[in-house]
Scaffold this active site. Structure first.
Site, mmCIF file in Angstrom:
data_model
loop_
_atom_site.group_PDB
_atom_site.id
_atom_site.type_symbol
_atom_site.label_atom_id
_atom_site.label_comp_id
_atom_site.label_asym_id
_atom_site.label_seq_id
_atom_site.Cartn_x
_atom_site.Cartn_y
_atom_site.Cartn_z
ATOM 1 N N LYS A 73 -9.177 3.509 -2.185
ATOM 2 C CA LYS A 73 -9.545 2.740 -0.994
ATOM 3 C C LYS A 73 -10.892 3.215 -0.445
ATOM 4 O O LYS A 73 -11.090 4.403 -0.182
ATOM 5 C CB LYS A 73 -8.454 2.895 0.068
ATOM 6 C CG LYS A 73 -8.601 1.990 1.285
ATOM 7 C CD LYS A 73 -7.387 2.172 2.196
ATOM 8 C CE LYS A 73 -7.394 1.196 3.362
ATOM 9 N NZ LYS A 73 -6.179 1.368 4.203
ATOM 10 N N CYS A 93 -5.770 -3.182 1.400
ATOM 11 C CA CYS A 93 -5.583 -3.443 2.830
ATOM 12 C C CYS A 93 -6.895 -3.742 3.553
ATOM 13 O O CYS A 93 -7.474 -4.812 3.387
ATOM 14 C CB CYS A 93 -4.844 -2.263 3.465
ATOM 15 S SG CYS A 93 -4.102 -2.642 5.075
ATOM 16 N N GLU A 116 0.828 -1.205 0.000
ATOM 17 C CA GLU A 116 0.000 0.000 0.000
ATOM 18 C C GLU A 116 0.867 1.262 0.000
ATOM 19 O O GLU A 116 1.826 1.369 0.765
ATOM 20 C CB GLU A 116 -0.894 -0.030 1.245
ATOM 21 C CG GLU A 116 -1.898 1.088 1.373
ATOM 22 C CD GLU A 116 -2.823 0.869 2.567
ATOM 23 O OE1 GLU A 116 -3.742 1.675 2.751
ATOM 24 O OE2 GLU A 116 -2.613 -0.114 3.309
#
Length: 270
Positions: free
Chosen positions: A112, A146, A41
């Site tokens: 994200k 993530c 990430e």
């Protein structure tokens, strides 16, 4: 398709250092026959760098970091998935991953959607939507970042949209080793997809990253798994194995969405 996952420490010297590492990693992965290299990430800048630093280095998708990413992909003839703080046209900053193919062409971008704690919420705005899986080298690839993979609805939505594999750059820290060891294999098995989870090792600020990058098959079994230190791992995705697993798995076929509501078909955000 052969995947390479580069598990290393986060960049501390800015995007120049990160891009130099990526260039070396791309060369190593390509030499080993990989078609696609996946990085952790925010690999182009570091992850836990603070709101002021994030704003200072954030770039639009036509900025120099993405241009350099494309140049590295073209030079080594390998597709790359890497993340950066994206300065959106709306002025907000997103935790974004960008996929470029081996010709240096941008193929997909994802912001994200599930923000983790203060580290995410003080640095980024949440992405507005999931992305439709993108086709690359004959494979349909879903994208997540993530914390996203810890939400079963996200992986299920990507699977129902036709994903063969879900690619997950991550920055997962101690003590949350249950994510790569239990959750990621479960997401793969319950959705009949490959899941590739590329993490950091080492430290960044108050975080100690737990490594354990992995690629899990559609049956939940490990195809490759890193330890806690710096290394590159490789895994081969196989269409026959995917088809054979799906032929005997019943998770998707036996769903009863009328009991809990359907998951809407994905719509691209770009």
């Amino acid at each position: 398709m052969r995947l390479a996952l580069d598990q290393g420490p986060p960049a501390t010297g800015g995007s120049g250092e990160a891009l130099a590492r990526l260039d070396r990693a791309a060369g190593k992965a390509a030499a080993a026959g990989a078609n696609l290299l996946i990085t952790p990430e925010m690999a182009l800048t570091g992850y836990n760098i603070g709101p002021a630093a994030v704003r200072a280095v954030a770039e639009p998708l036509d900025g120099p970091m993405i241009s350099a990413l494309a140049e590295i992909a073209l030079r080594h003839r390998i597709s790359l998935l890497a993340g950066l703080p994206e300065l959106g046209a709306d002025g907000r900053i997103y935790n974004t991953i960008h996929l470029v193919d081996s010709r240096g062409n941008g193929r997909a971008t994802y912001r994200k959607t599930h923000l983790y704690g203060a580290v995410d919420r003080t640095q980024f705005a949440p992405g507005p939507a999931l992305e439709t899986p993108v086709e690359l080298d004959g494979w349909r690839l879903g994208l997540a970042i993530c914390y996203d993979i810890e939400f079963p609805e996200l992986a299920r939505a990507l699977a129902l949209a036709g994903a063969d594999a879900i690619l997950v750059p991550t920055a997962n820290m101690v003590p949350f080793t249950s994510v790569p060891t239990r959750i990621v294999p479960a997401r793969a098995e319950e959705n009949e997809v490959y899941v590739a989870y590329a993490n950091y090792c080492g430290t960044e600020g108050e975080f100690t990253y737990c490594g354990l990058s992995c690629v899990c098959g559609p049956d939940g079994a490990d195809l490759a798994r890193a330890g806690g230190g710096e290394e590159m791992i490789f895994a081969d995705l196989n269409k026959r194995h995917l088809a054979a697993t799906r032929a005997i798995s019943t998770h998707l076929a036996d769903r009863r969405p009328e009991l809990y509501g359907p998951i809407d078909d994905l719509k691209g955000t770009r």
